[in-house]
Motif scaffolding. Structure first.
Motif, mmCIF file in Angstrom:
data_model
loop_
_atom_site.group_PDB
_atom_site.id
_atom_site.type_symbol
_atom_site.label_atom_id
_atom_site.label_comp_id
_atom_site.label_asym_id
_atom_site.label_seq_id
_atom_site.Cartn_x
_atom_site.Cartn_y
_atom_site.Cartn_z
ATOM 1 N N ASN A 112 -11.271 49.130 88.119
ATOM 2 C CA ASN A 112 -10.750 48.956 89.478
ATOM 3 C C ASN A 112 -11.686 49.612 90.492
ATOM 4 O O ASN A 112 -12.176 50.723 90.271
ATOM 5 N N TRP A 113 -11.882 48.936 91.638
ATOM 6 C CA TRP A 113 -12.875 49.437 92.581
ATOM 7 C C TRP A 113 -12.451 49.345 94.048
ATOM 8 O O TRP A 113 -13.185 49.768 94.931
ATOM 9 N N CYS A 114 -11.271 48.811 94.345
ATOM 10 C CA CYS A 114 -10.930 48.520 95.730
ATOM 11 C C CYS A 114 -9.875 49.477 96.279
ATOM 12 O O CYS A 114 -8.731 49.486 95.796
ATOM 13 N N ASN A 115 -10.244 50.316 97.262
ATOM 14 C CA ASN A 115 -9.293 51.160 98.005
ATOM 15 C C ASN A 115 -8.304 51.849 97.072
ATOM 16 O O ASN A 115 -7.092 51.706 97.203
ATOM 17 N N GLN A 116 -8.810 52.634 96.149
ATOM 18 C CA GLN A 116 -7.996 53.137 95.056
ATOM 19 C C GLN A 116 -6.979 54.208 95.462
ATOM 20 O O GLN A 116 -7.310 55.193 96.133
ATOM 21 N N VAL A 117 -5.736 53.995 95.029
ATOM 22 C CA VAL A 117 -4.662 54.956 95.232
ATOM 23 C C VAL A 117 -4.994 56.252 94.496
ATOM 24 O O VAL A 117 -5.409 56.242 93.339
ATOM 25 N N GLY A 118 -4.823 57.389 95.174
ATOM 26 C CA GLY A 118 -5.020 58.688 94.549
ATOM 27 C C GLY A 118 -6.430 59.226 94.589
ATOM 28 O O GLY A 118 -6.670 60.362 94.183
ATOM 29 N N SER A 119 -7.385 58.436 95.068
ATOM 30 C CA SER A 119 -8.778 58.886 95.080
ATOM 31 C C SER A 119 -9.004 59.957 96.149
ATOM 32 O O SER A 119 -8.225 60.086 97.098
ATOM 33 N N SER B 281 0.889 41.280 83.654
ATOM 34 C CA SER B 281 0.804 42.311 84.682
ATOM 35 C C SER B 281 -0.611 42.863 84.759
ATOM 36 O O SER B 281 -1.329 42.921 83.769
ATOM 37 N N TYR B 282 -1.005 43.258 85.974
ATOM 38 C CA TYR B 282 -2.305 43.887 86.169
ATOM 39 C C TYR B 282 -2.187 44.827 87.350
ATOM 40 O O TYR B 282 -1.886 44.397 88.470
ATOM 41 N N ASP B 283 -2.432 46.103 87.115
ATOM 42 C CA ASP B 283 -2.336 47.110 88.162
ATOM 43 C C ASP B 283 -3.720 47.316 88.769
ATOM 44 O O ASP B 283 -4.605 47.923 88.158
ATOM 45 N N THR B 284 -3.937 46.797 89.971
ATOM 46 C CA THR B 284 -5.239 46.932 90.619
ATOM 47 C C THR B 284 -5.479 48.329 91.177
ATOM 48 O O THR B 284 -6.615 48.691 91.465
ATOM 49 N N GLY B 285 -4.402 49.094 91.381
ATOM 50 C CA GLY B 285 -4.544 50.419 91.967
ATOM 51 C C GLY B 285 -4.949 50.399 93.420
ATOM 52 O O GLY B 285 -5.314 51.434 93.974
ATOM 53 N N ALA B 286 -4.897 49.221 94.061
ATOM 54 C CA ALA B 286 -5.348 49.095 95.446
ATOM 55 C C ALA B 286 -4.255 49.535 96.417
ATOM 56 O O ALA B 286 -3.064 49.273 96.200
ATOM 57 N N MET B 287 -4.659 50.170 97.505
ATOM 58 C CA MET B 287 -3.718 50.579 98.528
ATOM 59 C C MET B 287 -3.266 49.370 99.348
ATOM 60 O O MET B 287 -4.032 48.420 99.539
ATOM 61 N N PRO B 288 -2.048 49.380 99.850
ATOM 62 C CA PRO B 288 -1.579 48.278 100.702
ATOM 63 C C PRO B 288 -2.121 48.397 102.122
ATOM 64 O O PRO B 288 -2.628 49.445 102.528
ATOM 65 N N ASP B 289 -1.994 47.305 102.858
ATOM 66 C CA ASP B 289 -2.298 47.280 104.303
ATOM 67 C C ASP B 289 -3.743 47.631 104.623
ATOM 68 O O ASP B 289 -4.048 48.193 105.686
ATOM 69 N N ALA B 290 -4.665 47.291 103.730
ATOM 70 C CA ALA B 290 -6.079 47.574 103.972
ATOM 71 C C ALA B 290 -6.689 46.493 104.852
ATOM 72 O O ALA B 290 -6.411 45.309 104.685
ATOM 73 N N PRO B 291 -7.559 46.868 105.779
ATOM 74 C CA PRO B 291 -8.267 45.887 106.609
ATOM 75 C C PRO B 291 -9.445 45.291 105.845
ATOM 76 O O PRO B 291 -9.753 45.721 104.725
ATOM 77 N N PRO B 292 -10.142 44.317 106.427
ATOM 78 C CA PRO B 292 -11.303 43.710 105.754
ATOM 79 C C PRO B 292 -12.410 44.713 105.462
ATOM 80 O O PRO B 292 -12.463 45.809 106.033
ATOM 81 N N PHE B 293 -13.312 44.302 104.602
ATOM 82 C CA PHE B 293 -14.442 45.112 104.165
ATOM 83 C C PHE B 293 -15.188 45.725 105.349
ATOM 84 O O PHE B 293 -15.520 45.048 106.328
ATOM 85 N N GLY B 294 -15.423 47.027 105.253
ATOM 86 C CA GLY B 294 -16.223 47.730 106.244
ATOM 87 C C GLY B 294 -15.461 48.241 107.443
ATOM 88 O O GLY B 294 -15.984 49.075 108.184
ATOM 89 N N GLU B 295 -14.231 47.748 107.661
ATOM 90 C CA GLU B 295 -13.451 48.230 108.806
ATOM 91 C C GLU B 295 -12.799 49.572 108.476
ATOM 92 O O GLU B 295 -12.571 49.913 107.320
ATOM 93 N N TRP B 296 -12.484 50.327 109.523
ATOM 94 C CA TRP B 296 -11.916 51.656 109.351
ATOM 95 C C TRP B 296 -10.504 51.557 108.804
ATOM 96 O O TRP B 296 -9.686 50.787 109.295
ATOM 97 N N PHE B 297 -10.212 52.357 107.774
ATOM 98 C CA PHE B 297 -8.926 52.347 107.074
ATOM 99 C C PHE B 297 -8.379 53.775 107.109
ATOM 100 O O PHE B 297 -8.603 54.557 106.190
ATOM 101 N N PRO B 298 -7.653 54.144 108.183
ATOM 102 C CA PRO B 298 -7.231 55.537 108.357
ATOM 103 C C PRO B 298 -6.441 56.091 107.172
ATOM 104 O O PRO B 298 -6.640 57.251 106.782
#
Length: 451
Positions: free
Chosen positions: A359-366, A420-437
């Motif tokens: 998993n590589w996208c906006n990971q929960v807990g990182s 089932s597949y747990d991506t571990g990705a955070m919800p409500d993420a904007p597109p690549f490169g945009e600020w994700f507070p």
């Protein structure tokens, strides 16, 4: 900040905010007089040693605006050139020359640039979408690489060490997503057949190699993508081929970068790849999956050994992206798990808390990882922050939104067969490169070492 290590330490730099950059740059340029040919700068083995590394004021402002963010806003991060328009800058975003001028104004010794715009980038993956098609190799060369090299060659920047991180995750894609692999895609097969990435990277290296103060580092991905023995050999061969294509030679490669924009930990502290639990080797666990590597630094050192054996200089260095691999916070283990089950042992002992190691996208807990520093341990040139913390890996929308969709960025992803597949990705993420507070605040809260 100054990167600790051997050698000289440049003058202390006061923070430069985006609003002040233009005033400082005007003063510098006005006093500089007409440009003239500069003596070739002295090449160094490790460009990070003793270097004051450029702090991107755009990222620094965003970081400082978040609660507690001023504690890390002075850290150096790489400037990403991920499309042609980034070179000149658009919509109030700084272009390459503005960043270089700001580095001069900061009295920085080193600036880090990530070149990320190959034709059919990421084998045509829709998120983040690339701007160039597989037919656009000429545009890549003339509209992307050539303008970058022309700017970098300006004598005004001759005293800057320019670290160029060349095309993350491109060549590793040609190892794991081609041929008879179950992960193979037609787009990757076509890119490989045409030699698109080899031609593009070779051309980039050859042209960057004409600028004496540029230090090019090729991407070697991370242990959880190409750490297996059947992958490391083909990757080594591809890296050598790229470095000797389109007029380039291995002399144009100063080093390699691992873990770019990824989350793999430097060292797993509480279990080893050769541990045996109740008679079962750890490498047979679901998480390790027969990989001889469980963390980044051993993998990076191993790849470096293979690459020097294949013909790269024995002096090549390795840097590791630690921008988001800290994994602190309450979920961080404090010791090895006590259990007779190999899967529970690994899952309870590992610092890397991702649901799946790929998993590589906006990971929960990182969390933020080690702060950038030179020569942190033997065999490593530097820990660096290639991916600016807080910038999104990709939008978390569903496939029904009509925009670019990446399954591994979707926290509710359901594979085609319904398993089932747990991506571990955070919800409500904007597109690549945009600020994700939300992601930045999580990284700050879970930083290791703590902020």
């Amino acid at each position: 900040m100054t990167m600790p290590g051997r050698g000289r330490v440049s003058a202390r730099v006061r923070p430069v905010l985006a609003t002040a950059v233009s005033v400082l740059v005007v003063g510098v340029l006005a006093s500089a007089g007409p440009a003239k040919a500069a003596d070739p700068p002295h090449r160094v083995d490790n460009p990070y040693v003793g270097a004051q590394v450029y702090v991107n004021p755009e990222w620094a402002d965003r970081a400082a605006a978040e609660p507690g963010g001023d504690a890390v806003a002075g850290q150096p991060t790489a400037v990403w050139l991920d499309r042609i328009a980034r070179i000149e800058g658009t919509d109030g975003v700084m272009g390459l020359r503005e960043h270089l001028d700001a580095a001069v104004a900061q009295r920085a010794d080193l600036i880090q640039l990530t070149l990320y715009d190959l034709p059919a980038r990421d084998c045509g993956r829709r998120a983040p979408p690339g701007e160039l098609t597989i037919e656009d190799i000429a545009r890549y060369q003339t509209e992307f690489i050539e303008p970058i090299v022309e700017i970098l060659a300006d004598p005004h920047y001759a005293d800057l060490r320019i670290v160029a991180l060349v095309e993350p995750n491109s060549l590793p894609n040609l190892v794991v997503n081609t041929g008879s692999r179950y992960t193979a895609t037609p787009a990757c097969d076509e890119v490989q057949a045409r030699g698109t990435y080899l031609d593009g990277i070779g051309y980039a290296l050859a042209r960057l190699g004409t600028v004496p103060n540029v230090y090019a580092y090729l991407d070697i991905s991370h242990h959880a993508e190409v750490g297996w023995p059947e992958d490391s050999g083909p990757l080594t061969a591809l890296l050598y081929q790229a470095a000797t294509t389109a007029g380039s030679t291995v002399a144009n490669v100063h080093g390699f970068v691992a873990n770019t924009a990824n989350y793999s930990v430097l060292h797993e502290e509480y279990f080893r790849a050769d541990d045996v639990v109740n008679g079962q080797p750890v490498y047979q666990s679901r998480w390790v999956d027969w990989n001889p590597f469980i963390d980044e630094v051993p993998y990076a050192r191993h790849l470096r050994e293979l690459l020097t054996g294949a013909g790269f200089s024995p002096e090549v260095g390795v840097i590791v992206d630690t921008s988001r691999n800290g994994w602190g916070g309450p979920a961080r283990p404090t010791g090895p798990a006590t259990t007779g089950d190999v899967n529970r042992y690994v899952d309870g002992s590992r610092i890397d808390r991702r649901a799946k190691v790929g998993n590589w996208c906006n990971q929960v807990g990182s969390g933020l990882g080690q702060r950038p520093t030179a020569e942190p341990e033997p065999g490593i040139d530097a820990y660096v922050w290639v991916k600016p913390p807080g910038e999104s890996d990709g939008a978390s929308g569903s496939p029904n939104t009509g925009g670019p969709y990446e399954p591994l960025c979707d926290p509710n992803y359901v594979p085609p067969r319904g398993s089932s597949y747990d991506t571990g990705a955070m919800p409500d993420a904007p597109p690549f490169g945009e600020w994700f507070p939300a992601h930045f605040r999580q990284l700050l809260a879970n930083a290791w070492p703590p902020v």
